[in-house]
Design an enzyme around this catalytic site. Structure first.
Site, mmCIF file in Angstrom:
data_model
loop_
_atom_site.group_PDB
_atom_site.id
_atom_site.type_symbol
_atom_site.label_atom_id
_atom_site.label_comp_id
_atom_site.label_asym_id
_atom_site.label_seq_id
_atom_site.Cartn_x
_atom_site.Cartn_y
_atom_site.Cartn_z
ATOM 1 N N GLY A 24 53.948 62.550 72.421
ATOM 2 C CA GLY A 24 55.056 63.378 72.882
ATOM 3 C C GLY A 24 56.394 62.705 72.673
ATOM 4 O O GLY A 24 56.489 61.483 72.578
ATOM 5 N N GLY A 27 63.426 63.206 76.160
ATOM 6 C CA GLY A 27 64.850 62.940 76.012
ATOM 7 C C GLY A 27 65.186 61.466 75.987
ATOM 8 O O GLY A 27 66.177 61.056 75.396
ATOM 9 N N MET A 28 64.342 60.616 76.628
ATOM 10 C CA MET A 28 64.637 59.203 76.704
ATOM 11 C C MET A 28 63.694 58.349 75.882
ATOM 12 O O MET A 28 64.072 57.273 75.428
ATOM 13 C CB MET A 28 64.584 58.744 78.172
ATOM 14 C CG MET A 28 64.910 57.274 78.387
ATOM 15 S SD MET A 28 64.880 56.780 80.133
ATOM 16 C CE MET A 28 66.371 57.574 80.704
ATOM 17 N N VAL A 31 56.222 58.714 73.223
ATOM 18 C CA VAL A 31 54.947 58.173 73.676
ATOM 19 C C VAL A 31 53.928 58.273 72.542
ATOM 20 O O VAL A 31 53.764 59.345 71.939
ATOM 21 C CB VAL A 31 54.426 58.916 74.923
ATOM 22 C CG1 VAL A 31 53.136 58.268 75.432
ATOM 23 C CG2 VAL A 31 55.478 58.914 76.021
ATOM 24 N N ASP A 141 61.967 62.804 90.407
ATOM 25 C CA ASP A 141 61.909 63.645 89.202
ATOM 26 C C ASP A 141 60.558 64.346 89.113
ATOM 27 O O ASP A 141 59.953 64.418 88.053
ATOM 28 C CB ASP A 141 62.159 62.808 87.942
ATOM 29 C CG ASP A 141 62.561 63.679 86.748
ATOM 30 O OD1 ASP A 141 62.954 64.836 86.968
ATOM 31 O OD2 ASP A 141 62.458 63.207 85.606
ATOM 32 N N LYS A 143 58.216 67.258 88.635
ATOM 33 C CA LYS A 143 58.282 68.537 87.934
ATOM 34 C C LYS A 143 56.989 68.680 87.128
ATOM 35 O O LYS A 143 56.228 67.713 86.971
ATOM 36 C CB LYS A 143 59.496 68.569 86.999
ATOM 37 C CG LYS A 143 59.549 67.416 85.993
ATOM 38 C CD LYS A 143 60.839 67.448 85.191
ATOM 39 C CE LYS A 143 60.926 66.243 84.239
ATOM 40 N NZ LYS A 143 62.185 66.245 83.481
ATOM 41 N N ALA A 145 56.355 68.707 84.035
ATOM 42 C CA ALA A 145 56.233 67.817 82.875
ATOM 43 C C ALA A 145 55.823 66.407 83.273
ATOM 44 O O ALA A 145 55.353 65.639 82.427
ATOM 45 C CB ALA A 145 57.556 67.782 82.103
ATOM 46 N N ASP A 159 56.060 59.001 85.182
ATOM 47 C CA ASP A 159 57.497 58.792 85.034
ATOM 48 C C ASP A 159 58.216 58.454 86.342
ATOM 49 O O ASP A 159 58.831 59.308 86.974
ATOM 50 C CB ASP A 159 58.152 60.031 84.403
ATOM 51 C CG ASP A 159 59.515 59.687 83.811
ATOM 52 O OD1 ASP A 159 59.966 58.554 84.023
ATOM 53 O OD2 ASP A 159 60.106 60.562 83.152
#
Length: 982
Positions: A24, A27-28, A31, A141, A143, A145, A159
């Site tokens: 994947g 944005g940062m 992987v 964070d 969510k 995802a 994350d």
């Protein structure tokens, strides 16, 4: 990003991890699935190169590993190692998971996850959060995802890069910074109150995740990230019932409680919400997740058989009638039992704490919201005192109701009206929370409509009431004075200007629905919630709403109609009439003609139209002077009030009209005059009204794009092309630096041979303001035409100094070979190291990259690459390269070291076997051609003459190349001798 990430596959990181597949791209970071040299499989999370130079972001990325490893829980992904790649990119080594994220599952299920599955996942995530919250670690964070699902339906939390860790009383994230995803972010987090966050912020995010995956709709889904952040920080979450009205009411209540605006009214801990999820799973007949850290609580007590639960609404009602302060929070939500304010000394417990829990408190195992039937059955009989005594409304006492005094008021107010308000108060919470479209809301609506219809049949004249800030009255009696949270209803209606409401026989259910929808609006939370406008737009036939007015007795409908028409007229004037009247100087017609157009549009009568025409019958030049006299004053005034757009917008529209009408000279004159008067204005500099501000207002993006489009046309008359060129020069000279990225794209689309002047104009602007946009330009280099990309890269490097070097690091992985090699040259620590890197690139399987490497050697005169280049030419594999590449290598070597290149070429020409070898023959011909192009001595002649002879080992192409080379060398030698003799 995905393309760049894919190019890395097959490479090694730190000679330990071999990248096998791409999992994947975020944005940062990216992987990968990787294999350690010992054979074990892991996941590698590599930060994007452009973030690696930001120390704060880098620390936050690496902190993910430190934070995640503080807790040993099956729901946490283990971080095994951390390091940096050879390019300085930090990476984390994690356990490799097989499965998919909840977001991928959500999309695969067409954005609807069954409630049982969603609750099971939420229970596991909440169970995982418990030990983190105990250590004062907040994820921040949460969510879909960041939730990973492995078989069989086990949830893992991903994350922790933006987690907040509180140690020694100090937060590692600065207050005022909102990190996270707005659709799943708590209000306090969106407001940047990072120093005030606790585990209840994560609870909100779990609720938002449940809201999304169950209903298929996200919270606060704005058109942009900024708008979504604003919505998250300012707007309470709507009830799940509004997005999915058919869901079980217990599930709706659970999600709604997690999403409470006030964090004190959410679940107090992750364990409490986890237990509530498990109880709902029991109710749905679904199994409890097997990997929870503690045993699930016992099943929920049946409400029908539990007198404690059923008594809750009665206690609340009784508390209000006997003087016990009801500990209810703001309208639309309830407080947690542990945080509910206590009643007076000696008072019995009263009020509902959590949704459906008495103020005395239920255990989490008993958590459940009150059913509508329980609420209805618990209400007191009609006639319970609910009003104040007295000839005029007065503010309620602390108790909210005085039983003895209220009886007198009830005797004066119509019983049916009091009955209606009692039922309304009992229904407000349900209608506010679930909405009128929900089945529960529909049931309450039908009941209220039936009550009103019966009252009108009995007494059609008495169903009216006056609106006051804290109550409703009928005559001198108080018909309804609600206690919190329902007391917001009369207050909002009074603030909106509503003075009296009258119901007439024949009122329809749809009218009742529209009326209730309007009074449920809360203008304090949403500036778009205009109660008066909602009542006007409903256009009631059987409900009259009268608006207060000191001058007239007009009802609300008449006043609102006036305001509505005034708004329409103002909008029409702004767009059309202002151009016809105030901007008359922008047309070839003026004076009376312009006034006639404006007055006709306003539909004035002939006499008024003639009078207006006389007053504004002024020559166009005078109109222009009046406009220019006031323009700078208007600019300064707008800037001083921080309302620049109020003047810039019409001025930009004026510029656009002049461009569309091809009045280029007039536009230049307006611009010149405004700049001149700006310089002479005393207040202009104080409020920073300078040439840039005026130019930006007059030449909008739309106008500038139109000028460029016209200038690029092939069939433009020469005189217009000249005027357009002058206009564009004027604009580009005074525009601020903000247009660089956009105009660089325009340059990239132009053919310089066809549009040389336009190309140079735009590129000149870009290069003048390049210092403000180094990073943006570097990020766009991959998409630019090669020559333009090389020019921009050279300009950034020349201007940026050491700062530019940091910007070039991402280009080391660029898909553009020329940019990759150029970045390699600019970032090399020494000429020797650069020579080695460029020679290594000559072994690349990509011909374009090999060619770019040779071009870079030549451009930068990398003489240290000469020995490596010789080794490549002398290798056996050199004969298999493309002829063009062989020729280029000889040309580069001749430039770097002519003597070595000549000796090597003579050696290759002399090589042969007994018969013709096609590959060798081609290589010898290329070497002969290189000698013919570059040799300046007679040394190669002997080898070339041997190659030109007809022999079994000399092919025809070689003989021809050798003969031509001999001729070229002799010609140069003769020319050189002739020059020396002269």
């Amino acid at each position: 990003m995905r393309k760049k990430a894919g190019e890395r596959l097959g490479q090694w990181i730190r000679r330990k991890y071999h990248l096998e597949s791409l999992l994947g791209v975020g944005g940062m970071a990216t992987v990968y699935a990787a294999r350690h040299r010992n054979g074990s499989r892991v996941a590698i999370k590599v930060m994007h190169a452009e973030f690696a130079r930001e120390e704060g972001v880098k620390r936050r990325f690496l902190r993910e590993g430190y934070v995640a490893n503080k807790v040993d829980h099956p729901g946490v992904v283990r971080i095994l190692d951390d390091d940096e790649t050879d390019l300085g990119e930090p990476f984390l080594v994690m356990e490799l998971l097989e499965g998919e994220t909840l977001q991928q599952l959500w999309k695969r299920r067409k954005r609807k996850v069954p409630p049982a599955e969603a609750l099971s996942i939420a229970a596991q995530i909440l169970d995982c959060l418990i030990p983190f919250h105990e250590q004062k670690i907040i994820h921040r964070d949460l969510k879909p995802a960041n939730i990973f699902i492995v078989e069989p339906m086990q949830a893992k939390l991903l994350d922790f890069g933006v987690a907040q860790l509180r140690e020694a009383g100090e937060a590692m994230t600065r207050a005022g910074t909102a990190l996270g995803t707005p659709s799943f972010m708590s209000p306090e987090q969106a407001q940047g109150k990072s120093d005030q966050l606790d585990g209840r912020s994560d609870i909100f995010s779990v609720g938002a995740t449940l809201y999304a995956v169950i209903s298929g709709k996200r919270l606060h889904h704005g058109r942009s990230d900024n708008l979504a952040f604003i919505m998250a920080a300012t707007q309470p979450a709507p009830s799940l019932a509004r997005a999915a009205p058919d869901l079980d009411i217990n599930l709706i209540a659970l999600v709604d409680r997690a999403l409470q605006w006030d964090r004190r009214k959410r679940f107090s801990t992750a364990a409490e919400m986890r237990d509530a999820c498990v109880q709902l799973l029991h109710g749905l007949g679904a199994p409890t997740p097997a990997n929870l850290s503690t045993a699930p609580p016992p099943p929920r007590v049946d409400r029908a058989s539990d007198p404690t639960v059923g008594a809750a609404p009665v206690a609340r009602r009784a508390g209000r009638a006997t003087g016990v302060a009801s500990p209810t929070p703001a309208f639309g939500s309830e407080a947690l039992p542990s945080e509910a304010p206590p009643g007076p000394p000696g008072a019995e417990p009263g009020g509902i704490g959590a949704v459906g829990t008495p103020a005395g408190g239920l255990s989490s195992a008993q958590y459940a919201p009150p059913t509508p039937a329980a609420l209805e059955g618990a209400m007191p009989p009609r006639g319970t005192p609910v009003s104040l005594q007295g000839p005029a409304p007065a503010r309620a006492t602390a108790s909210g109701r005085d039983a003895a005094g209220a009886r007198g008021a009830v005797a004066e107010a119509p019983e049916r009206l009091v009955d209606f308000f009692e039922r309304l108060e009992r229904s407000l919470q349900t209608m506010k929370q679930y909405g009128l479209d929900h089945p529960e809301g529909q049931q309450r609506l039908k009941m209220l409509h039936r009550t009103m219809a019966e009252a009108l049949r009995e007494d059609p004249e008495r169903m009216r009431f006056k609106v006051h800030p804290f109550c409703f009255t009928h005559g001198a009696a108080t018909a309804w004075e609600p206690v919190p949270p329902a007391d917001i209803v009369p207050y909002n209606l009074s603030v909106a200007g509503l003075e009296e409401v009258v119901f007439s026989p024949g009122v329809q259910e749809a009218e009742m629905s529209a009326f209730l929808s309007a009074i449920l609006l809360d203008s304090g939370l949403d500036e778009d919630s205009d109660i008066a406008a909602a009542l006007w737009e409903a256009r009631f036939k059987h409900i009259k709403c009268q608006l207060r007015d000191d001058l007239t007795e007009a009802d609300a409908a008449e006043q609102l109609r006036f305001f509505h028409e005034a708004d329409e007229l103002e909008e029409m004037a702004r767009e059309d009439l202002a151009e016809a009247a105030a901007m008359a100087m922008a047309t070839d017609r003026g004076g009376f003609a312009a006034a006639a157009d404006a007055s006709a549009a306003l539909q004035l009568d002939p006499a008024t139209r003639a009078a207006l025409g006389t007053q504004v019958s002024v020559a166009p030049e005078r109109w222009r002077e009046r406009f220019l006299d006031l323009a700078v004053d208007a600019f300064v005034d707008a800037c001083s009030r921080q309302e620049l757009a109020s003047f810039a917008e019409p001025l930009g529209h004026h510029g656009w009209i002049l461009i569309k009408k091809a009045h280029y000279r007039e536009l230049m004159e307006v611009h010149r005059t405004l700049l001149q008067r700006q310089k002479n204005h005393r207040e202009a500099q104080r409020w920073r009204v300078d040439a840039v501000v005026i130019t930006e207002a007059l030449f909008t993006e739309r106008g500038l794009d139109e000028v460029i489009r016209l200038a690029a046309r092939d069939n433009m008359p020469p005189d217009q092309r000249e005027e357009l060129g002058a206009l564009l020069d004027l604009a580009l000279t005074h525009l601020g630096p903000g247009h660089v990225p956009r105009l660089l794209e325009c340059v990239n689309r132009l053919d310089r041979a066809t549009h040389e002047r336009l190309y140079d104009q735009l590129l000149g602007y870009v290069e003048r303001h390049l210092a403000h946009h180094h990073q943006a330009v570097v990020q766009r280099l991959d998409g630019l035409e090669p020559k333009l990309a090389a020019r921009m890269l050279a300009a950034v490097t020349a201007e940026g100094g050491e700062g530019a070097v940091a910007l070039l690091k991402p280009l080391l992985t660029s898909a553009n070979p020329a940019l990759k090699c150029e970045a390699t040259a600019l970032l090399a620590p020494s000429p020797e190291e650069l020579g080695k890197q460029l020679v290594r690139l000559l072994s690349s399987p990509d011909p374009a990259l090999r060619t770019a490497s040779l071009t870079t050697m030549l451009r930068h005169q990398v003489r240290s690459s000469g020995p490596g280049l010789v080794r490549v030419i002398e290798s056996a594999a050199f004969a298999d390269r493309l002829p063009e590449e062989q020729e280029q290598m000889f040309a580069v070597l001749y430039t770097l070291n002519a003597a070595r290149a000549e000796a090597l070429a003579i050696h290759l020409v002399d090589q042969h076997g007994m018969l013709v070898d096609e590959k060798l023959d081609q290589l010898r011909a290329i070497a002969a051609d290189a000698l013919g192009r570059h040799a300046s001595s007679a040394a190669p002649l002997e080898a070339l003459e041997n190659a030109a002879r007809r022999r079994p080992w000399n092919g025809q192409s070689l003989r021809g190349a050798a003969a031509l080379a001999i001729e070229n060398i002799k010609h140069r030698l003769t020319s050189a001798r002739g020059g020396e003799a002269s």
